[in-house]
Design a protein around this motif. Structure first.
Motif: not given
Length: 147
Positions: A125-147
């Motif tokens: 997910l895109f959370v929003g712009p980073a504080e100070g306007g330099n970059g963006r903040v993202y979050d990943l719920g989960s990563y599942t490796p291949p079986a």
């Protein structure tokens, strides 16, 4: 250090990203996201809007005769999202430093050694712009490796 891309790398980059949409483009809003299975990993030489290849010169991407090529990495995800009947559900997630930070945290939580073809990203997910306007903040719920 230079990174040489083979002709096959170039062909695969064009083949796999032809219809893949960028889920985090300029019009992204907080809460927008993507989930899906990683079906390809693409690395390609970045070009400007006129199609000229870019190189690192004084730590900036520029059209130049020298310098290391600017290489972009993307994960191609197969998603269940379809904007219309023509949409094949592919999403191209560009691995900029902000996206990498979120994916790295999810991969570590999964105790995996990295992403792999067949692995699954859920809730990037895109959370929003980073504080100070330099970059963006993202979050990943989960990563599942291949079986």
């Amino acid at each position: 250090m230079t990174n040489a891309l083979t002709d096959l790398d170039q062909i695969n980059a064009e083949l796999m990203t032809g219809s893949a949409r960028n889920p985090f483009g300029r019009d992204v809003a907080p809460g927008d996201g993507v989930s899906g299975e990683i079906i390809a990993v693409i690395r390609r030489h970045r070009h400007n809007s006129q199609g000229q290849p870019l190189f690192w010169v004084n730590r900036r991407p520029q059209v130049a005769a020298t310098g290391d090529p600017v290489i972009d990495s993307q994960l191609i995800l197969e998603t269940d999202d379809r904007a219309d009947d023509e949409d094949d559900g592919l999403a191209a997630v560009t691995m900029d430093r902000d996206v990498q930070r979120a994916i790295r945290a999810g991969v570590r939580r999964a105790r995996a050694n990295g992403v792999a073809i067949g692995g699954r990203l859920d809730g990037l997910l895109f959370v929003g712009p980073a504080e100070g306007g330099n970059g963006r903040v993202y979050d990943l719920g989960s990563y599942t490796p291949p079986a």
